[in-house]
Design an enzyme around this catalytic site. Structure first.
Site, PDB file in Angstrom:
ATOM      1  N   THR A 196       0.827  -1.209   0.000  1.00  0.00           N
ATOM      2  CA  THR A 196       0.000   0.000   0.000  1.00  0.00           C
ATOM      3  C   THR A 196       0.862   1.261   0.000  1.00  0.00           C
ATOM      4  OG1 THR A 196      -1.448   1.278   1.470  1.00  0.00           O
ATOM      5  CG2 THR A 196      -0.090  -0.351   2.522  1.00  0.00           C
ATOM      6  N   ASP A 197       0.282   2.356  -0.477  1.00  0.00           N
ATOM      7  CA  ASP A 197       0.998   3.647  -0.411  1.00  0.00           C
ATOM      8  C   ASP A 197       1.093   4.153   1.028  1.00  0.00           C
ATOM      9  OD1 ASP A 197      -1.688   4.332  -0.036  1.00  0.00           O
ATOM     10  OD2 ASP A 197      -1.712   5.935  -1.535  1.00  0.00           O
ATOM     11  N   GLU A 198       0.317   3.549   1.945  1.00  0.00           N
ATOM     12  CA  GLU A 198       0.293   4.061   3.318  1.00  0.00           C
ATOM     13  C   GLU A 198       1.631   3.876   4.033  1.00  0.00           C
ATOM     14  OE1 GLU A 198      -3.360   3.304   5.446  1.00  0.00           O
ATOM     15  OE2 GLU A 198      -4.484   3.091   3.584  1.00  0.00           O
ATOM     16  N   TYR A 250      -1.680  -0.636  10.959  1.00  0.00           N
ATOM     17  CA  TYR A 250      -1.841  -1.279   9.645  1.00  0.00           C
ATOM     18  C   TYR A 250      -0.650  -0.969   8.752  1.00  0.00           C
ATOM     19  CZ  TYR A 250      -3.250  -1.669   4.739  1.00  0.00           C
ATOM     20  OH  TYR A 250      -3.272  -1.939   3.390  1.00  0.00           O
ATOM     21  N   LYS A 252       2.379  -3.417   7.230  1.00  0.00           N
ATOM     22  CA  LYS A 252       2.637  -3.581   5.789  1.00  0.00           C
ATOM     23  C   LYS A 252       4.075  -3.158   5.471  1.00  0.00           C
ATOM     24  CE  LYS A 252       0.177  -4.659   2.899  1.00  0.00           C
ATOM     25  NZ  LYS A 252      -0.243  -5.998   2.356  1.00  0.00           N
TER      26      LYS A 252
HETATM   27  P1  NAD Z   1      -9.633  -7.391   2.222  1.00  0.00           P
HETATM   28  O1  NAD Z   1      -9.622  -7.128   3.687  1.00  0.00           O
HETATM   29  O2  NAD Z   1     -10.872  -7.087   1.434  1.00  0.00           O
HETATM   30  O3  NAD Z   1      -9.271  -8.924   1.939  1.00  0.00           O
HETATM   31  C1  NAD Z   1      -8.252  -9.579   2.627  1.00  0.00           C
HETATM   32  C2  NAD Z   1      -8.413 -11.073   2.361  1.00  0.00           C
HETATM   33  O4  NAD Z   1      -7.353 -11.757   3.056  1.00  0.00           O
HETATM   34  C3  NAD Z   1      -9.732 -11.652   2.880  1.00  0.00           C
HETATM   35  O5  NAD Z   1     -10.296 -12.516   1.918  1.00  0.00           O
HETATM   36  C4  NAD Z   1      -9.324 -12.430   4.122  1.00  0.00           C
HETATM   37  O6  NAD Z   1     -10.156 -13.555   4.394  1.00  0.00           O
HETATM   38  C5  NAD Z   1      -7.911 -12.855   3.772  1.00  0.00           C
HETATM   39  N1  NAD Z   1      -7.084 -13.079   4.972  1.00  0.00           N
HETATM   40  C6  NAD Z   1      -6.953 -12.252   6.043  1.00  0.00           C
HETATM   41  N2  NAD Z   1      -6.146 -12.815   6.958  1.00  0.00           N
HETATM   42  C7  NAD Z   1      -5.745 -14.006   6.446  1.00  0.00           C
HETATM   43  C8  NAD Z   1      -4.901 -15.038   6.918  1.00  0.00           C
HETATM   44  N3  NAD Z   1      -4.302 -14.957   8.132  1.00  0.00           N
HETATM   45  N4  NAD Z   1      -4.690 -16.129   6.136  1.00  0.00           N
HETATM   46  C9  NAD Z   1      -5.290 -16.217   4.917  1.00  0.00           C
HETATM   47  N5  NAD Z   1      -6.119 -15.288   4.431  1.00  0.00           N
HETATM   48  C10 NAD Z   1      -6.343 -14.186   5.196  1.00  0.00           C
HETATM   49  O7  NAD Z   1      -8.378  -6.571   1.657  1.00  0.00           O
HETATM   50  P2  NAD Z   1      -8.191  -5.820   0.262  1.00  0.00           P
HETATM   51  O8  NAD Z   1      -8.682  -4.437   0.396  1.00  0.00           O
HETATM   52  O9  NAD Z   1      -8.660  -6.681  -0.827  1.00  0.00           O
HETATM   53  O10 NAD Z   1      -6.593  -5.731   0.226  1.00  0.00           O
HETATM   54  C11 NAD Z   1      -5.823  -6.796  -0.341  1.00  0.00           C
HETATM   55  C12 NAD Z   1      -4.346  -6.425  -0.265  1.00  0.00           C
HETATM   56  O11 NAD Z   1      -4.116  -5.199  -0.976  1.00  0.00           O
HETATM   57  C13 NAD Z   1      -3.830  -6.210   1.139  1.00  0.00           C
HETATM   58  O12 NAD Z   1      -2.545  -6.746   1.233  1.00  0.00           O
HETATM   59  C14 NAD Z   1      -3.806  -4.697   1.293  1.00  0.00           C
HETATM   60  O13 NAD Z   1      -2.812  -4.295   2.199  1.00  0.00           O
HETATM   61  C15 NAD Z   1      -3.474  -4.267  -0.118  1.00  0.00           C
HETATM   62  N6  NAD Z   1      -3.968  -2.938  -0.526  1.00  0.00           N
HETATM   63  C16 NAD Z   1      -5.279  -2.594  -0.362  1.00  0.00           C
HETATM   64  C17 NAD Z   1      -5.724  -1.342  -0.788  1.00  0.00           C
HETATM   65  C18 NAD Z   1      -7.175  -0.943  -0.687  1.00  0.00           C
HETATM   66  O14 NAD Z   1      -7.529   0.191  -1.007  1.00  0.00           O
HETATM   67  N7  NAD Z   1      -8.078  -1.815  -0.276  1.00  0.00           N
HETATM   68  C19 NAD Z   1      -4.831  -0.443  -1.365  1.00  0.00           C
HETATM   69  C20 NAD Z   1      -3.487  -0.837  -1.506  1.00  0.00           C
HETATM   70  C21 NAD Z   1      -3.074  -2.085  -1.090  1.00  0.00           C
HETATM   71  P1  TYD Z   2     -10.763   3.999   4.358  1.00  0.00           P
HETATM   72  O1  TYD Z   2     -11.733   3.613   3.307  1.00  0.00           O
HETATM   73  O2  TYD Z   2     -10.842   3.358   5.702  1.00  0.00           O
HETATM   74  O3  TYD Z   2      -9.299   3.825   3.721  1.00  0.00           O
HETATM   75  P2  TYD Z   2      -7.847   4.303   4.306  1.00  0.00           P
HETATM   76  O4  TYD Z   2      -7.974   4.656   5.731  1.00  0.00           O
HETATM   77  O5  TYD Z   2      -7.024   3.073   4.101  1.00  0.00           O
HETATM   78  O6  TYD Z   2      -7.445   5.459   3.446  1.00  0.00           O
HETATM   79  O7  TYD Z   2     -10.883   5.566   4.582  1.00  0.00           O
HETATM   80  C1  TYD Z   2     -10.734   6.493   3.522  1.00  0.00           C
HETATM   81  C2  TYD Z   2     -10.781   7.885   4.108  1.00  0.00           C
HETATM   82  O8  TYD Z   2     -12.092   8.121   4.635  1.00  0.00           O
HETATM   83  C3  TYD Z   2      -9.834   8.076   5.288  1.00  0.00           C
HETATM   84  O9  TYD Z   2      -9.319   9.408   5.254  1.00  0.00           O
HETATM   85  C4  TYD Z   2     -10.718   7.890   6.512  1.00  0.00           C
HETATM   86  C5  TYD Z   2     -12.069   8.406   6.037  1.00  0.00           C
HETATM   87  N1  TYD Z   2     -13.266   7.749   6.637  1.00  0.00           N
HETATM   88  C6  TYD Z   2     -14.313   8.540   7.126  1.00  0.00           C
HETATM   89  O10 TYD Z   2     -14.252   9.807   7.102  1.00  0.00           O
HETATM   90  N2  TYD Z   2     -15.398   7.908   7.663  1.00  0.00           N
HETATM   91  C7  TYD Z   2     -15.509   6.555   7.735  1.00  0.00           C
HETATM   92  O11 TYD Z   2     -16.537   6.024   8.265  1.00  0.00           O
HETATM   93  C8  TYD Z   2     -14.444   5.749   7.189  1.00  0.00           C
HETATM   94  C9  TYD Z   2     -14.499   4.251   7.238  1.00  0.00           C
HETATM   95  C10 TYD Z   2     -13.340   6.402   6.640  1.00  0.00           C
END
Ligand code: NAD
Ligand code: TYD
Length: 351
Positions: free
Chosen positions: A132-134, A157, A161
């Site tokens: 992630t960019d975070e 988190y 990562k």
């Molecule tokens: P998500 O929470 O929707 O899905 C995570 C999946 O991992 C789920 O299916 C869960 O059951 C599985 N999982 C969790 N713990 C596990 C374990 N111990 N063993 C096996 N499986 C397990 O997450 P997402 O949003 O799809 O993110 C996927 C990846 O992309 C992550 O690594 C996250 O850090 C990265 N990512 C997400 C975003 C975003 O905006 N959502 C952005 C950048 C990077």
């Molecule tokens: P989120 O979707 O949790 O992603 P991330 O924290 O990984 O960026 O949140 C996106 C943005 O929205 C973040 O600045 C937090 C804000 N946010 C709210 O203002 N209200 C909410 O209920 C949630 C879940 C997030």
């Protein structure tokens, strides 16, 4: 089948889009989806492809090292695309340890199993870690994250990562593991668990519930449509250079409050409400602890080296997203009953 690829976390939001793309695009690959099916994992996300010949599901936990080692022996994977993670910042504030276990220990278990399984022949193998960019921390009003930006994670988190990214790089330098890493900005689109801002807000607007905006709503995120991320993952998995990092972003920055106003406008249109109706649900609530102000990705390396760029404009992507959630009410309704209600109460009742 000419290759067997392990995708971890394939039942989650991004993982399900990656599994679908790989199963459809590569009929000669055997795709094994390993997922623990935590609260975020949902096999319903894959029901359109789960009977395909080149797809297999394994339920299991990446924190269970003996199980992971045995899985590598069973399938002799040629490649790994690692997405399984605990992914929600608010949950990491409430329970950091789960993030350390899955995101750090789980990643090391996969790295160890891949290293041991590939030790005699690393040629053609690949361990792709999705991050992630975070990890880069928080920006002020200007500037962008590039691949060389120093890590400065600020939530449990993002710290977990960042730690896993460092370990992946360490395995490359120490054991010569063929790794690649990408760091992506916020994703949106179908199948996202409604703890994240966009699906949570869509669900609340639909049910005329308050839309909780943290702090003043001034925080900025760079949003990318999830299928564009999945396409980048396909390209990087196949064409990325070993040991390299690629930033992936939407070039699409929004202040949270502006994003929610746009979403309200689309929801009013789709639900046949008078313009301005949904905006009245906006409710400012206590800010997230340590809330990062701004994320913005410079993905020019990925464009220059591998020819990827986002295909969908946000105006189009957000309409597609809203349409999907409104057409898939059953998907949402099955999630928001039971455990989700408890989560929602805990997160939002005292804000
Ligand atoms: P998500 O929470 O929707 O899905 C995570 C999946 O991992 C789920 O299916 C869960 O059951 C599985 N999982 C969790 N713990 C596990 C374990 N111990 N063993 C096996 N499986 C397990 O997450 P997402 O949003 O799809 O993110 C996927 C990846 O992309 C992550 O690594 C996250 O850090 C990265 N990512 C997400 C975003 C975003 O905006 N959502 C952005 C950048 C990077
Ligand atoms: P989120 O979707 O949790 O992603 P991330 O924290 O990984 O960026 O949140 C996106 C943005 O929205 C973040 O600045 C937090 C804000 N946010 C709210 O203002 N209200 C909410 O209920 C949630 C879940 C997030």
């Amino acid at each position: 089948m000419n290759k067997t690829i392990l995708i971890t976390g394939g039942a989650g939001f991004i993982g399900s889009h990656v599994v679908r793309l790989m199963v459809r695009n590569y009929p000669d690959y055997r795709i094994v989806n390993l997922d623990a099916l935590t609260y975020a994992g949902n096999l319903e996300n894959l029901k359109d492809i789960d009977s395909k010949d080149n797809y297999l599901f394994e339920k299991g936990d990446i924190t269970d090292a003996p199980f992971i080692n045995q899985l590598f022996k069973k399938y002799r994977f040629d490649g790994v695309i690692h997405l399984a993670a605990e992914s929600h910042v608010d949950r990491s504030i409430a329970d950091p340890l789960a993030f350390i276990q899955t995101n750090i220990i789980g990643t090391v278990n996969l790295l160890n199993a891949a290293r041991d399984s590939w030790k005699d022949d690393m040629v053609g193998k690949r361990f792709y870690h999705i991050s992630t960019d975070e990890v880069y921390g928080s920006l002020g009003e200007t500037g962008f994250f590039i691949e060389e930006t120093a890590y400065d994670p600020r939530s449990p988190y993002s710290s977990s990562k960042a730690s896993s990214d460092h370990l992946v790089r360490a395995y490359h330098h120490t054991y010569n593991m063929p790794v690649v890493i990408s760091n992506c900005s916020n994703n949106y689109g179908p199948n996202q668990f409604p703890e994240k801002l966009i699906p949570l807000s869509i669900n609340n607007i639909k049910h005329n519930k308050p839309i909780p905006i943290y702090g003043k709503g001034e925080n900025v995120r760079d949003w990318l449509y999830v299928e564009d991320h999945a396409r980048a993952i396909d390209i990087i998995f196949h064409e990325g250079k070993n040991g390299e990092t690629y930033n992936i972003g939407g070039n699409n920055e929004w202040q949270n409050i502006q994003l929610i106003k746009k979403l309200c406008e689309v929801m009013d249109q789709k639900l046949g409400r008078v313009k301005g109706t949904s905006e009245k649900l906006i409710t400012y609530v206590t800010d997230r602890a340590g809330h990062d102000m701004r994320y913005a990705i410079d993905s020019s390396k990925l464009k220059r080296d591998l020819g990827w760029e986002p295909s969908l404009q946000f105006e189009e992507g957000i309409v597609k997203t809203v349409d999907w959630y409104l057409e898939n009410e059953d998907w949402m309704n099955r999630i928001v009953t039971g455990e989700y209600e408890k989560y929602y109460q805990n997160q939002y009742q005292h804000r």
